[in-house]
Each structure stands twice: as C-alpha cells, then as structure tokens.
Motif scaffolding. Structure first.
Motif, mmCIF file in Angstrom:
data_model
loop_
_atom_site.group_PDB
_atom_site.id
_atom_site.type_symbol
_atom_site.label_atom_id
_atom_site.label_comp_id
_atom_site.label_asym_id
_atom_site.label_seq_id
_atom_site.Cartn_x
_atom_site.Cartn_y
_atom_site.Cartn_z
ATOM 1 N N LYS B 298 0.826 -1.212 0.000
ATOM 2 C CA LYS B 298 0.000 0.000 0.000
ATOM 3 C C LYS B 298 0.858 1.259 0.000
ATOM 4 O O LYS B 298 0.517 2.246 -0.651
ATOM 5 N N MET B 299 1.959 1.216 0.716
ATOM 6 C CA MET B 299 2.818 2.397 0.759
ATOM 7 C C MET B 299 3.440 2.649 -0.610
ATOM 8 O O MET B 299 3.592 3.794 -1.035
ATOM 9 N N VAL B 300 3.815 1.577 -1.308
ATOM 10 C CA VAL B 300 4.403 1.757 -2.642
ATOM 11 C C VAL B 300 3.349 2.342 -3.578
ATOM 12 O O VAL B 300 3.620 3.274 -4.348
ATOM 13 N N ALA B 301 2.111 1.833 -3.471
ATOM 14 C CA ALA B 301 1.040 2.353 -4.321
ATOM 15 C C ALA B 301 0.779 3.822 -4.019
ATOM 16 O O ALA B 301 0.713 4.664 -4.911
ATOM 17 N N MET B 302 0.678 4.132 -2.728
ATOM 18 C CA MET B 302 0.376 5.515 -2.344
ATOM 19 C C MET B 302 1.533 6.455 -2.663
ATOM 20 O O MET B 302 1.323 7.624 -2.970
ATOM 21 N N SER B 303 2.764 5.923 -2.577
ATOM 22 C CA SER B 303 3.894 6.807 -2.864
ATOM 23 C C SER B 303 3.875 7.237 -4.326
ATOM 24 O O SER B 303 4.352 8.324 -4.656
ATOM 25 N N SER B 304 3.286 6.413 -5.224
ATOM 26 C CA SER B 304 3.141 6.849 -6.617
ATOM 27 C C SER B 304 2.257 8.087 -6.680
ATOM 28 O O SER B 304 2.583 9.061 -7.359
ATOM 29 N N LEU B 305 1.146 8.036 -5.942
ATOM 30 C CA LEU B 305 0.248 9.188 -5.939
ATOM 31 C C LEU B 305 0.929 10.396 -5.291
ATOM 32 O O LEU B 305 0.784 11.529 -5.757
ATOM 33 N N ALA B 306 1.684 10.135 -4.213
ATOM 34 C CA ALA B 306 2.355 11.240 -3.529
ATOM 35 C C ALA B 306 3.379 11.896 -4.447
ATOM 36 O O ALA B 306 3.487 13.127 -4.502
ATOM 37 N N ILE B 307 4.125 11.065 -5.197
ATOM 38 C CA ILE B 307 5.112 11.628 -6.117
ATOM 39 C C ILE B 307 4.401 12.454 -7.185
ATOM 40 O O ILE B 307 4.822 13.565 -7.524
ATOM 41 N N ALA B 308 3.281 11.911 -7.684
ATOM 42 C CA ALA B 308 2.534 12.656 -8.698
ATOM 43 C C ALA B 308 2.088 13.994 -8.134
ATOM 44 O O ALA B 308 2.185 15.023 -8.795
ATOM 45 N N PHE B 309 1.620 13.995 -6.892
ATOM 46 C CA PHE B 309 1.109 15.234 -6.310
ATOM 47 C C PHE B 309 2.238 16.227 -6.021
ATOM 48 O O PHE B 309 2.191 17.385 -6.454
ATOM 49 N N ILE B 310 3.266 15.767 -5.309
ATOM 50 C CA ILE B 310 4.348 16.695 -4.956
ATOM 51 C C ILE B 310 5.054 17.175 -6.219
ATOM 52 O O ILE B 310 5.538 18.296 -6.293
ATOM 53 N N GLY B 311 5.044 16.320 -7.253
ATOM 54 C CA GLY B 311 5.648 16.713 -8.529
ATOM 55 C C GLY B 311 5.071 18.005 -9.088
ATOM 56 O O GLY B 311 5.721 18.702 -9.860
ATOM 57 N N TYR B 312 3.845 18.333 -8.694
ATOM 58 C CA TYR B 312 3.240 19.572 -9.166
ATOM 59 C C TYR B 312 3.796 20.797 -8.462
ATOM 60 O O TYR B 312 3.603 21.914 -8.906
ATOM 61 N N LEU B 313 4.420 20.585 -7.312
ATOM 62 C CA LEU B 313 4.686 21.723 -6.432
ATOM 63 C C LEU B 313 6.136 22.193 -6.472
ATOM 64 O O LEU B 313 6.525 23.023 -5.680
ATOM 65 N N VAL B 314 6.937 21.643 -7.353
ATOM 66 C CA VAL B 314 8.380 21.887 -7.232
ATOM 67 C C VAL B 314 8.978 22.568 -8.459
ATOM 68 O O VAL B 314 10.184 22.707 -8.547
ATOM 69 N N TRP B 315 8.140 22.996 -9.413
ATOM 70 C CA TRP B 315 8.698 23.423 -10.689
ATOM 71 C C TRP B 315 9.649 24.609 -10.569
ATOM 72 O O TRP B 315 10.533 24.767 -11.396
ATOM 73 N N GLY B 316 9.435 25.431 -9.513
ATOM 74 C CA GLY B 316 10.256 26.635 -9.376
ATOM 75 C C GLY B 316 11.737 26.349 -9.217
ATOM 76 O O GLY B 316 12.566 27.245 -9.397
ATOM 77 N N HIS B 317 12.112 25.084 -8.912
ATOM 78 C CA HIS B 317 13.536 24.823 -8.702
ATOM 79 C C HIS B 317 14.328 24.840 -10.009
ATOM 80 O O HIS B 317 15.547 24.763 -9.983
#
Lengths: 108, 561
Positions: B298-317
């Motif tokens: 479950k953690m591996v599955a959820m971490s995919s969603l977490a990566i997808a979500f956090i991936g939206y928030l970091v473009w400024g780097h």
C-alpha cells in the motif's frame, strides 16, 4: 501482508442510465442567472474598488463557471467520482496559482 | 486462500484451442492496414513501440554526433559550427523528451499490459487509443518537418523566451508539433484513468491491482492535468510570435519569467511522467524475481500518488537563477526536498522486498539492479541541485546534464529496457538469448557511466552546457565521455539485436517463464486477441506467493530409488 478483505469493485456502475431528466424550466432559470451575473460584471466595472476589483470579477466568474459546470455540464447529477476528479483538477490549479504568485507577488 | 482458476493452457485459451492470438490477422483489413487501423490495445502498443524506438535511434544518433563534436577543444577544426550544434542539442532534446521518454513505457507496454493486468479485454476507448497514436505520429512528423524548412530550431528543448520569440529559426512549427504530441499524451492518460476506474475484473479491488497499474494511474493523472498547461504555454508563444501580443517578451510588456513558470508547471510533472511508469515496472520485476510479495504494497502504491502530487509543487527549482524572488526560491527548495520522501519509500521497499527473498538473477532483475544504482546517483545529484547555494554554482553546467541523464536514461530508460526483457517473451512467445542480454547490460552500464559521470565532474569544474566548444583543460574528461558514448552505443546495438532476434528466432517459451503472479502470466504467451477467454475472478493480492507464506508445506519431492 496486507488484508485483502476489501470490497468487490464496480464503482460508478450504479446510477448510470437512470438519471432523471432535467426540466427546461431549470435550464432557463440558470440561463437567466448567468445573464444577470454578466450584467453585474458590466455594472461593477463602472466602480473603482481598487485592490478588490480583481477579486470581485473573479468571484462572479467563479459563480458563473460553477453554474455552467453543475447544470449545463450535468456534474451536479453525476456520480461522486466525477466530482472528485473535478475537485482534484480545481485544487491543482489553485495550488499552481498560489505558488506562481509566491514569485510574482513578492517581485519588486 | 483460493487461487485464480487457471485452466490447462491458461485463462486465454479456449478448451478446443481455437482462439486466435493477436498477431494472427482476424480482422477485415489486410497487410499493414490490419495494424494501422486496428483498435486492439496490443497492436497499438506495438505500433507505438516501433515508432518510439525509431525516434530513439534518431535521438541516439544526434547525441552521438554531439559527443563527437567534442573531439578537439577550441572553436577550430570542428565538425559542426555553433549554429548546427545548437540545432543538434535542440533536436536531440525535443525528440528524446517528447517522442521517446514521455510516451515511453505507458504508450507501449502500458497499452499492451494495462488491460491484461486488470483482467479487461481492451482499454475503455479503443478508438481514441488509436487516435492517440495518429496524433503522436502527426506531431512527430510536424516536429521533424521543422528540421528541413527554413532552418533548424536552435532554442533547446525548453523553448525559453525571449530567445524563442526573437530567433528567426523555425520555432513556431516545432512548438506546434509538440502541442499535437501533448494531445496524444492527454488522451492516453484519460483512456488509462477511465480503464482503471471502470474495467477492472471482478475481485480486482484497488489494492489488488498490480503496482504497474498504480503507477500508470498516477501517471494518467499527471498527463491529464499537467499537459494542458504546456499546450496553453506553447499556444501563447505562437500567438506572441505571430500576432506580436506582449505575453512573455519584455519589449512588448510581457514577463519572460512567467514563461518559465508555465513551461515548468508542465515539464516538471513531466519528469514524473517519465519516471513513475518505470517505478511501476520495478515493483513488478522485484516481486517476480524475489519470489515474494512486495514489501509494503500500500505504501508503494500511495507513494506513486504522492510523487505525482508533490511533482506539481516543485517546478520553481528550475528557475533559482532566472530572476525568481527569494520567497519563491525558499518555498520551492523546501518543497523539492519533500519528493525525496516518497521516492525513498519506494527504494527502501524494493530493497526490503529482496531481503530474504529467493532471488533469481535473470536479465530483467539485473537491469533493475543497474537502475537502482544509476537512479540513486541521479537522485543524490538532484539534492545537490535542489539546495539553493550549490545550485547557483552548478546551474547551466554539464552537472545538470549529467544529473538529468542519470535520472531519465539511467533511471527511466534502463528500466524500459529491463521491461522489454521482462515482457517481450510474453508478447511474442519467444525468449531472447539471456547470456547476450547480460553482456549487453554490462556494456551499457560501463558505457553509461563513462559517458555521464565525467559530465558531473566537468560541470563541477565549470563547463557550461550547450557550448559547441571547450577549454583545453576539459579535454581529458570530454574524451572519456566521448569514448563512453561509443561503448554505450555498442551495448545498445547488441541489446536490440538480441531482442529482435529473440522475437523472431528465439526459443519458444511457455506462458510463465519467470514465475510471475500477475494476470498477464496466466494467459498464453502471445496473448489471445480477446486477452481472456473467460473473465477472470481475482481472489487475492497481485504478488501472492503461497510458498513464501509462513506454515506453507511443500508437496513432497519424488525421490529416485
């Protein structure tokens, strides 16, 4: 090992093809509402609200958009999953705006 | 716990063995039309595979030429002049990004295996699936046309303004091609999301889905939500160029940094479009070859969603030195470090899956090992770039190029190759030569590190990216890197030769050569046109190995007298 006693799926399959027809009356009311809001936009454009001008314009636009999405695009009558999809998209765009403004707003 | 009822010959075979496999032509069209008009997800997957690897070959050749340009230092005696070199890196970037890695695994293996892994007969919208392929090909042709018409584009794959607005080269056409490619990506994402929501077999609950499906699910979300931002940005460039409306160009009252915001709002999540599906493949391979259920499913599955979500928030780097405010720098740097958490969850869970597993060192698993090493180097160099102070020194240097290739090539593409070694026997029913596959991987691994590790050192010493020339002090490392590109290409040629030879002439393999437990291994190799003769009923989690359960008693092995 995780529990596997989870639900058997097939979400969203209920309710399909069973929607109540929406009356023309409702559509007309929503349409009149949209016209009223458009007029409101035109009227408030004549006043100087200074910093709030943009906020007011956006609030009216948001109300209109939600009317269109809910009634003309039927989202109000759809399964929960579609609302969740839409909410995620809306949330993402808010976050994108917020973070972009963390740059633009502080730029002097 | 009940098993899936597997009949003799597998779930896909009919009792009298009369079902056709997808390679046999049963439709109304003949010859090539039977392929390019097919709505079968398996055939479309193969169409994508052929087109994508054709462009990959072009991209590799351009990359090879760019390295060859570094034969001698200084501006004299060069093979290409500065302008041609600009075109080389632009085309290399555009082709590799938009035509190879972004469609990459989802469009090829995702198309092929997603419906099979969830027990469906096809994707939700088979015709839109075919339309996506046509959009992909159309977009690709438009981009390639920009090659031969009014000069080469020279902006780099990022099309940064104000240069992309000012340059006389053919940017508008290239940008339009990328726009069309974007629509292909959106439709594929939408198709996958709908398929996963609507078409899972009975009993295939969310947490019984294979992790490759979870990765494609997270990926579909990114494609659907992020790609339109790119489409809008590219349209705005076109409007500015054609109608001279001031959007990004400061001379017209526009804001160039706004362009970078919009571009990276798409393109950073796009990095996760490139890496999430490979992570899904890793979970499949690691579970199959460790003969264990995945650790922390479950953690591996959820971490995919977490990566997808956090991936939206970091473009400024990507914009730390581009004139972004300090507030934004601080916010984006902080958010960037958060991505390390779900990524770390994945890597640790994969390694924990191997622990006490019964590991079988087959070629796909060896590719996975190479992936973990290369991806870790890529990830750690990413942290160096994500922190503000070091980024100021390293930005715009070879270090960025090196880091990027470690992530996308060493991470994503190595697993793409691993996935081919894992699934091609299922797709074509024949096994490649495993010994040659291992040698090819060895050569690839050495060549890769020779090519890209010197780039990290060169960047640290200050070698800027996108220069067609360099100072004599960089000569040694540039040469090592150039020779590395030759070794890498040798490995690629051997690997592809071995795979293609395997497809046509390899030994026949059974339905389940690796001992996999997900649904695709329960149907015959060369899957039937309809995938499953009977709709499968799923009664347990995807990586269920009864022999790995405590208290399992094996059947007594017959002993020779």
């Amino acid at each position: 090992m995780e529990s596997t006693e989870s639900n058997i799926i097939v979400e969203g399959h209920s309710g399909e093809d069973k929607q109540e027809p929406i009356s023309y009356g409702l559509y007309v009311v929503v349409w009149l509402g949209l016209i009223a809001l458009t007029s409101l936009t035109a009227v408030v454009a004549g006043f100087n609200f200074a910093a709030f001008t943009l906020v007011i314009a956006l609030l009216i636009a948001l109300t209109k958009a939600s009317l269109v999405v809910n009634y003309f695009m039927h989202v109000k009558f759809e399964d929960k999953i579609f609302k969740v999809f839409l909410a995620i998209a809306g949330f993402t765009i808010c976050v994108i705006f917020l973070l972009t403004f963390s740059d633009v707003y502080f730029r002097r | 716990m009940a098993e899936i009822a597997i009949e003799p010959g597998g779930l896909g075979a009919s009792p009298n063995g009369a079902s056709h496999n997808y390679l046999e032509n049963t439709g109304k069209h003949k010859g090539i039309l039977a392929w390019i008009l097919s709505t079968d997800h398996k055939r479309i997957g193969i169409l994508y595979m052929i087109s994508i690897f054709t462009f990959f070959a072009v991209g590799v050749s351009l990359g090879f030429l760019m390295r060859l340009e570094m034969l001698v230092p200084g501006p004299q005696g060069k093979i290409f002049d500065a302008q041609q070199y600009n075109a080389l890196f632009t085309l290399h970037g555009v082709i590799m990004m938009f035509m190879f890695v972004i469609p990459g695994i989802p469009a090829t293996l995702g198309n092929f295996f997603l419906p099979i892994q969830i027990g469906a007969k096809d994707v939700a919208f088979p015709r839109i699936n075919l339309l996506s392929w046509y959009l992909y090909v159309t977009g690709a042709i438009i981009v390639l046309c920009s090659l031969f018409w009014r000069g080469l584009p020279d902006t780099g794959w990022t099309f940064y303004v104000p240069y992309s607005i000012r340059t006389a080269t053919n940017v508008t056409l290239a940008v339009f091609g990328v726009f069309v490619l974007g629509f292909s990506s959106i439709l594929t994402g939408l198709n996958f999301l709908t398929t996963i929501h609507r078409m899972r077999a009975p009993g295939m609950s969310w947490f019984r889905m294979p992790l490759f499906v979870w990765a494609l699910y997270a990926n579909g979300w990114i494609q659907v939500i992020a790609t339109p931002v790119l489409a809008i940005t590219l349209l705005l460039i076109a409007i500015e160029r054609v109608f001279h409306v001031g959007i990004f160009n400061p001379a017209l009252g526009g804001d160039p940094v706004l362009y970078q915001h919009l571009f990276w709002i798409y393109s950073h999540p796009a990095v996760y479009i490139m890496i999430l599906p490979p992570m899904g493949v890793v979970s499949e391979i690691v579970a199959t070859f460790s003969h264990r259920t995945i650790f922390g499913y479950k953690m591996v599955a959820m971490s995919s969603l977490a990566i997808a979500f956090i991936g939206y928030l970091v473009w400024g780097h990507h914009m730390f030195v581009a004139g972004e405010t300090q507030t934004a720098q601080f916010v984006f740097s902080l958010l960037t470090f958060l991505v390390a958490i779900p990524s770390g969850i994945k890597v640790f869970n994969w390694v924990a899956t191997m622990y006490k597993g019964s590991i079988d060192l087959q070629p796909p698993f060896l590719f996975l090992m190479a992936f973990i090493i290369l991806f870790s180097i890529g990830g750690l160099t990413g942290l160096i770039l994500g922190s503000l102070a070091t980024d100021v020194h390293l930005t715009g240097t070879y270090f960025v190029v090196g880091h990027f290739h470690y992530i996308i090539f060493g991470g994503g593409v190595f697993i793409f190759f691993g996935a081919l070694h894992y699934w091609l026997p299922k797709m074509f029913g024949r096994m490649y030569n495993k010994k040659v596959a291992n040698w090819a991987l060895g050569i690839l691994f050495v060549g890769f590190n020779m090519l890209y590790f010197p780039m990290l050192l060169l960047g640290y010493e200050g070698m800027p990216r996108r220069y067609f020339t360099y100072l004599p002090k960089y000569e040694l490392l540039q040469h090592i890197s150039m020779v590395g590109s030759w070794v890498l290409i040798t490995g690629l040629i051997i690997m592809f030769w071995n795979l293609i030879r395997g497809i046509f002439k390899g030994e026949k393999c059974g339905a389940n050569p690796w001992g996999g437990t997900t649904l695709e291994w329960s149907i015959p190799s060369i899957p039937p046109t309809e995938n499953f003769e009977h709709v499968p009923v799923v009664t347990h989690e995807p990586y269920y190995h009864p022999e790995a359960e405590p208290g399992f008693v094996a059947e007594p092995v017959p002993v020779a007298k």
